[in-house]
Design a protein around this motif. Structure first.
Motif, PDB file in Angstrom:
ATOM      1  N   LEU A  31       0.825  -1.204   0.000  1.00 12.17           N
ATOM      2  CA  LEU A  31       0.000   0.000   0.000  1.00 12.17           C
ATOM      3  C   LEU A  31       0.865   1.262   0.000  1.00 12.17           C
ATOM      4  O   LEU A  31       0.621   2.191  -0.768  1.00 12.17           O
ATOM      5  N   SER A  32       1.879   1.289   0.832  1.00 12.12           N
ATOM      6  CA  SER A  32       2.783   2.447   0.880  1.00 12.12           C
ATOM      7  C   SER A  32       3.483   2.642  -0.458  1.00 12.12           C
ATOM      8  O   SER A  32       3.625   3.770  -0.933  1.00 12.12           O
ATOM      9  N   ALA A  33       3.924   1.538  -1.057  1.00 11.13           N
ATOM     10  CA  ALA A  33       4.616   1.639  -2.341  1.00 11.13           C
ATOM     11  C   ALA A  33       3.681   2.155  -3.435  1.00 11.13           C
ATOM     12  O   ALA A  33       4.094   2.947  -4.284  1.00 11.13           O
ATOM     13  N   LEU A  34       2.441   1.715  -3.406  1.00 14.54           N
ATOM     14  CA  LEU A  34       1.497   2.122  -4.454  1.00 14.54           C
ATOM     15  C   LEU A  34       0.937   3.526  -4.246  1.00 14.54           C
ATOM     16  O   LEU A  34       0.781   4.284  -5.197  1.00 14.54           O
ATOM     17  N   LEU A  35       0.620   3.872  -2.999  1.00 14.21           N
ATOM     18  CA  LEU A  35      -0.046   5.149  -2.737  1.00 14.21           C
ATOM     19  C   LEU A  35       0.911   6.303  -2.498  1.00 14.21           C
ATOM     20  O   LEU A  35       0.631   7.431  -2.900  1.00 14.21           O
ATOM     21  N   PHE A  36       2.016   6.047  -1.824  1.00 13.07           N
ATOM     22  CA  PHE A  36       2.882   7.146  -1.396  1.00 13.07           C
ATOM     23  C   PHE A  36       4.172   7.188  -2.190  1.00 13.07           C
ATOM     24  O   PHE A  36       4.681   8.255  -2.467  1.00 13.07           O
ATOM     25  N   ARG A  79      -9.384  -5.093  -0.300  1.00  7.80           N
ATOM     26  CA  ARG A  79     -10.252  -4.527   0.738  1.00  7.80           C
ATOM     27  C   ARG A  79      -9.685  -3.213   1.275  1.00  7.80           C
ATOM     28  O   ARG A  79     -10.388  -2.211   1.394  1.00  7.80           O
ATOM     29  N   VAL A  80      -8.396  -3.191   1.559  1.00  5.58           N
ATOM     30  CA  VAL A  80      -7.767  -1.999   2.139  1.00  5.58           C
ATOM     31  C   VAL A  80      -7.741  -0.846   1.135  1.00  5.58           C
ATOM     32  O   VAL A  80      -7.942   0.309   1.514  1.00  5.58           O
ATOM     33  N   LEU A  81      -7.519  -1.132  -0.129  1.00 10.50           N
ATOM     34  CA  LEU A  81      -7.547  -0.066  -1.136  1.00 10.50           C
ATOM     35  C   LEU A  81      -8.913   0.610  -1.197  1.00 10.50           C
ATOM     36  O   LEU A  81      -9.022   1.761  -1.596  1.00 10.50           O
ATOM     37  N   GLY A  82      -9.947  -0.102  -0.786  1.00  7.26           N
ATOM     38  CA  GLY A  82     -11.286   0.457  -0.791  1.00  7.26           C
ATOM     39  C   GLY A  82     -11.653   1.253   0.451  1.00  7.26           C
ATOM     40  O   GLY A  82     -12.759   1.792   0.529  1.00  7.26           O
ATOM     41  N   TYR A  83     -10.740   1.354   1.416  1.00  4.82           N
ATOM     42  CA  TYR A  83     -11.036   2.137   2.621  1.00  4.82           C
ATOM     43  C   TYR A  83     -11.377   3.577   2.249  1.00  4.82           C
ATOM     44  O   TYR A  83     -10.663   4.207   1.455  1.00  4.82           O
ATOM     45  N   PRO A  84     -12.447   4.120   2.825  1.00  4.95           N
ATOM     46  CA  PRO A  84     -12.838   5.504   2.532  1.00  4.95           C
ATOM     47  C   PRO A  84     -11.731   6.525   2.801  1.00  4.95           C
ATOM     48  O   PRO A  84     -11.644   7.530   2.091  1.00  4.95           O
ATOM     49  N   LYS A  85     -10.865   6.258   3.787  1.00  5.40           N
ATOM     50  CA  LYS A  85      -9.821   7.239   4.115  1.00  5.40           C
ATOM     51  C   LYS A  85      -8.858   7.495   2.956  1.00  5.40           C
ATOM     52  O   LYS A  85      -8.219   8.533   2.896  1.00  5.40           O
TER      53      LYS A  85
END
Length: 142
Positions: free
Chosen positions: A15-20, A51-57
């Protein structure tokens, strides 16, 4: 030619690698894209990432989620975790157990995480070495 190491990346690392994408996680992303290692995934770990990629935050539209997954999944090798799953060391966070099972079933050379429950298992018998992001980059991505 030596095969690249098989590596389990915890969801927080992916997630960190993809988003940040900056700093050390950028090296991890570049590493999987350059086939310096092969990230492993099981049905359970892939489901968690989705699932985590779909978190509203994170505020990601479905198309954005799909685009991020397309930057990761093509490099992943899918591993079938048998039923019953392989025995793994006890972990205080039950949500981390699928990553341990994947590491054993996939014969991973390393498990990379920023999660304290997984990092606490570094050096435990029965699983591959568990590394933090910096330690993994130093050992495998120099």
């Amino acid at each position: 030619m030596i095969a690249p190491p098989r590596v389990v990346l915890d969801t927080n690392v992916v997630l960190s690698a993809l988003l940040f994408g900056g700093g050390l996680v950028a090296r991890i992303r570049a590493g999987w894209q350059a086939a310096r290692f092969v990230p492993l995934a099981s049905r359970a770990t892939a489901d968690e990432l989705v699932r985590v990629l779909g978190y509203p935050k994170f505020g990601l539209a479905p198309a954005e989620q799909a685009e991020l997954l397309s930057d990761y999944l093509p490099w992943v090798q899918v591993v079938h975790v048998p039923d019953p799953p392989p025995a793994v060391p006890a972990c205080r966070d039950p949500y981390d157990v699928p990553f341990l099972q994947l590491a054993v079933a996939g014969k991973a050379r390393a498990l990379v995480s920023g999660d304290r429950a997984l990092l606490a298992l570094a050096g435990s018998p029965g699983i591959c070495p568990v590394f933090g992001i910096e330690e993994f980059c130093t050992k495998y991505l120099q």
